[in-house]
Write an enzyme that holds these catalytic residues in place. Structure first.
Site, PDB file in Angstrom:
ATOM      1  N   GLU A  79       6.041  22.700  41.392  1.00 19.14           N
ATOM      2  CA  GLU A  79       5.294  21.448  41.312  1.00 19.14           C
ATOM      3  C   GLU A  79       4.446  21.449  40.040  1.00 19.14           C
ATOM      4  OE1 GLU A  79       1.829  21.196  44.168  1.00 19.14           O
ATOM      5  OE2 GLU A  79       3.033  22.688  45.233  1.00 19.14           O
ATOM      6  N   CYS A 111       4.651  23.169  48.038  1.00 23.81           N
ATOM      7  CA  CYS A 111       4.848  24.622  48.078  1.00 23.81           C
ATOM      8  C   CYS A 111       6.087  25.048  48.845  1.00 23.81           C
ATOM      9  CB  CYS A 111       3.620  25.291  48.692  1.00 23.81           C
ATOM     10  SG  CYS A 111       2.075  24.917  47.845  1.00 23.81           S
ATOM     11  N   HIS A 233       3.194  31.381  54.012  1.00 22.45           N
ATOM     12  CA  HIS A 233       2.750  30.782  52.755  1.00 22.45           C
ATOM     13  C   HIS A 233       1.235  30.964  52.683  1.00 22.45           C
ATOM     14  CE1 HIS A 233       1.708  27.978  49.662  1.00 22.45           C
ATOM     15  NE2 HIS A 233       1.190  27.116  50.504  1.00 22.45           N
ATOM     16  N   LYS A 242      -5.514  32.587  59.894  1.00 22.40           N
ATOM     17  CA  LYS A 242      -5.816  31.618  60.959  1.00 22.40           C
ATOM     18  C   LYS A 242      -4.552  31.192  61.696  1.00 22.40           C
ATOM     19  CE  LYS A 242     -10.002  29.616  58.892  1.00 22.40           C
ATOM     20  NZ  LYS A 242     -10.608  28.387  58.300  1.00 22.40           N
ATOM     21  N   SER A 308       2.642  20.962  51.534  1.00 19.25           N
ATOM     22  CA  SER A 308       1.858  19.794  51.901  1.00 19.25           C
ATOM     23  C   SER A 308       2.636  18.525  51.633  1.00 19.25           C
ATOM     24  CB  SER A 308       0.538  19.787  51.117  1.00 19.25           C
ATOM     25  OG  SER A 308      -0.261  20.891  51.490  1.00 19.25           O
TER      26      SER A 308
END
Length: 389
Positions: A79, A111, A233, A242, A308
């Site tokens: 990107e 990504c 990722h 998390k 995203s």
């Protein structure tokens, strides 16, 4: 016939900024960066490096003459493209000396694109088992100085050779995908830096992981205990932690401890580089394979890819007996040899990138030790150089 990742090799800058020093300069507590986002160092990309040179520098050291002769597909996922029309892969193929008959394409979906490249290459090699495919995720993560996203910047390229009977990881055909229109992160054509809704993006990332991972378990009648390790990722390493923690209740206490221990290996190198966009998952995979001595042949590794916008995929691979032979063994030493720059020098380098203008420009390459460098622009054409010639 097995198809998968035969070799992995990584390239980044020879420069980095210390995250504790950056935090102090931004009037933040160092632990906000060191623990809160899970980063200790951030690669600083000089003006003499871009998505093309990073990609070529990542791939060249691992390719033999036999590899080059067999490669008939080159996919560059990024990107951080250098042209709105011409694929970065065209430049990379020229720098690497690939055959003129190679198919060269550039892929984009934030990504996630490198994973799309890996899956496309996997299918290609399955049909053409005597051939090999080169997939490179290459990016420079830029959010701007003094922005909330600044500590999640970084850059580098991960090159992967996809082949039949691979040395490193045999990939399965059991992936689960999820794709929806989500405005958590985007970069309009008129922006040089990304726009991001940070908290929303983090929540979407975890939601996507839970969706594709749990769907995978249901479809394959599998259990989290089947996995030796889960890789993620990692735009910043706390995000992957998390996500992992969100599914740990599916595991026993012993399994939870093991998965967390493997994750620490899998984020060790990412902590020292920062965000790679398309290459982040695969640097984490390489970090796991290089630093975790408890791994063994036939271990099942889970991979979560996320881009995203948004697209996510969970897929798996099994370690091969000689997987260490296909790894970038010198990477930890190269990262240790990097030069630390001050915050002021980092800011100067950040602002010194090739300007988006039609004017001729020259870039000082005297301090860049890499083989492939960007030397400037002439007649609106980027100028690349192989310093070995």
């Amino acid at each position: 016939m097995k198809v998968g990742i035969d070799k992995l090799h990584f390239a980044s800058s020879h420069l980095y900024v210390d995250m504790a020093e950056l935090a102090t300069a931004r009037k933040e507590a160092p632990d906000k960066y060191l623990i809160g986002i899970g980063q200790s160092k951030m690669a600083v990309i000089p003006p003499s490096q871009d998505a093309v040179t990073l990609a070529a520098n990542a791939a060249a050291p691992m390719l033999t003459a036999e590899d080059i002769a067999a490669i008939d597909l080159l996919i560059v996922a990024t990107e951080s493209g250098v042209d709105n029309s011409k694929a970065a892969a065209i430049y990379v193929a020229q720098l690497l000396g690939l055959d003129r008959r190679v198919r060269t394409v550039e892929m984009k979906e934030a990504c996630y694109a490198a994973t799309a490249g890996v899956k496309l290459a996997q299918d290609h090699v399955r049909v053409h088992p005597a051939k090999k495919a080169l997939v490179i995720g290459t990016d420079i993560a830029r959010y701007g100085l003094h922005t909330p996203g600044e500590p999640t910047q970084g850059g580098g390229a991960m090159a992967m050779l996809i082949s039949a009977e691979p040395q490193v990881l045999a990939l399965a055909d059991d992936s689960v995908l999820l794709s929806q229109d989500v405005m958590d992160f985007w970069r309009p054509l008129y922006h040089t830096t990304a726009l991001v809704d940070g908290k929303y993006s983090s929540n979407i990332y975890i939601d996507y992981f839970q969706d594709v991972f749990k769907t995978y378990l249901n479809e394959q009648q599998a259990n989290i205990a089947d996995f030796k390790a889960l890789t993620f990722h990692l735009p910043y390493t706390k995000m992957g932690l998390k996500a992992l923690q969100s599914v740990l209740p599916l595991a026993s206490e012993t399994q939870q401890a093991a998965l967390l221990a493997h994750f620490e290996h899998a984020r060790q190198l990412n902590r020292q580089v920062g965000n790679l966009y398309t290459g982040s998952l695969y640097l984490s995979l390489l970090s796991l394979l290089l630093t975790d001595a408890s791994l063994a042949a036939d271990d099942l590794i889970g991979l979560f890819s996320y881009g995203s916008g948004a697209e996510g995929e969970f897929y798996t691979g099994r370690l091969q007996p000689n997987y260490q032979l296909g790894l970038d063994q010198g990477l930890p030493q190269r990262l240790a040899r990097r030069r630390r720059v001050s915050v002021a020098e980092y800011e100067q380098l950040f602002n010194g990138q090739l300007a988006l203008t039609a004017a001729d420009q020259t870039i000082d390459i005297a301090d860049d030790p890499h083989r492939f460098v960007l030397v400037g622009q002439q007649n609106e054409q980027r100028q690349y150089r192989d310093q070995w010639l």
